[in-house]
Scaffold this motif. Structure first.
Motif, PDB file in Angstrom:
ATOM      1  N   LYS A  35       0.627  -1.341  -0.285  1.00 35.66           N
ATOM      2  CA  LYS A  35       0.319  -0.199   0.046  1.00 35.66           C
ATOM      3  C   LYS A  35       1.167   1.113  -0.013  1.00 35.66           C
ATOM      4  O   LYS A  35       1.768   0.957   0.743  1.00 35.66           O
ATOM      5  N   THR A 113      -5.618  -3.433  -5.351  1.00 36.53           N
ATOM      6  CA  THR A 113      -6.021  -2.315  -4.568  1.00 36.53           C
ATOM      7  C   THR A 113      -6.763  -1.949  -6.317  1.00 36.53           C
ATOM      8  O   THR A 113      -6.916  -1.877  -7.178  1.00 36.53           O
ATOM      9  N   SER A 114      -8.502  -0.885  -5.076  1.00 37.02           N
ATOM     10  CA  SER A 114      -9.297  -0.205  -6.411  1.00 37.02           C
ATOM     11  C   SER A 114      -8.570   0.859  -6.713  1.00 37.02           C
ATOM     12  O   SER A 114      -7.694   1.890  -6.234  1.00 37.02           O
ATOM     13  N   GLU A 117      -9.176   2.920  -4.156  1.00 36.25           N
ATOM     14  CA  GLU A 117      -8.352   3.132  -2.789  1.00 36.25           C
ATOM     15  C   GLU A 117      -7.175   3.776  -3.352  1.00 36.25           C
ATOM     16  O   GLU A 117      -6.098   4.664  -2.367  1.00 36.25           O
ATOM     17  N   LEU A 118      -6.731   3.425  -4.563  1.00 35.56           N
ATOM     18  CA  LEU A 118      -5.447   4.182  -5.326  1.00 35.56           C
ATOM     19  C   LEU A 118      -5.043   5.576  -5.051  1.00 35.56           C
ATOM     20  O   LEU A 118      -4.557   6.526  -4.848  1.00 35.56           O
TER      21      LEU A 118
END
Length: 129
Positions: A35, A113-114, A117-118
Motif C-alpha cells: 500500500k 487495490t481498487s 483506494e489508489l
C-alpha cells in the motif's frame, strides 16, 4: 517508441499523481507490492538510471526523498524502502515502498487495490506534502 511512463508524463495514460515539477513525476504504482508503493521518474525518457548525468541523478534522489515524509504519514510503516531495478519498464525509475517487514519488498507478490483506494492513498500523500 515512448515508454508507458512517458505516456503517463504526457497525459496519454491516467495515473494517481503524488507530486511533480518540471523534471520529475511521482505517482502510485498501478500494480503495487505494498500500500502506497510510489514510483518516481524523470520526465525525460532515459532507460537506465545510471545514464542520468550526476546532477539530474542527484535531483531525482532529492525529489524522491521529498515524498517520503508525506508517504510515511499517509501509510504508517516501519520505514520507506527504496529500490531501483529498472528491468520492468525501459524508463529510469525509483520505487518508494512502505515497509513493515522484508516480505513487503517482494516484487513477485502484487497486492489488490481498487482505483478508488489508489485515489484515496494518493490524495492522503499529497495532503502531507
Amino acid at each position: 517508441m515512448a515508454s508507458i511512463f512517458s505516456k503517463i508524463v504526457n497525459g496519454e495514460i491516467p495515473s494517481h499523481k503524488i507530486a511533480e515539477n518540471d523534471e520529475f513525476l511521482a505517482f502510485l504504482d498501478a500494480f503495487p507490492i505494498a500500500k502506497g508503493h510510489t514510483l518516481v521518474i524523470p520526465k525525460r525518457e532515459v532507460d537506465y538510471i545510471f545514464d542520468l548525468d550526476q546532477e539530474e541523478y542527484l535531483r531525482l534522489m532529492l525529489f524522491a526523498r521529498s515524498i517520503v515524509p508525506a508517504l510515511e504519514q499517509a501509510v504508517p510503516c516501519n520505514r520507506i524502502g527504496m529500490s531501483v531495478i529498472g528491468l520492468e519498464v525501459p524508463h529510469a525509475h525509483v520505487h518508494l515502498i512502505p515497509l513493515n517487514s522484508m516480505k513487503d519488498a517482494d516484487f513477485s507478490q502484487k497486492i489488490k487495490t481498487s482505483p478508488e483506494e489508489l485515489a484515496t492513498i494518493a490524495a492522503n500523500i499529497r495532503a502531507g506534502l
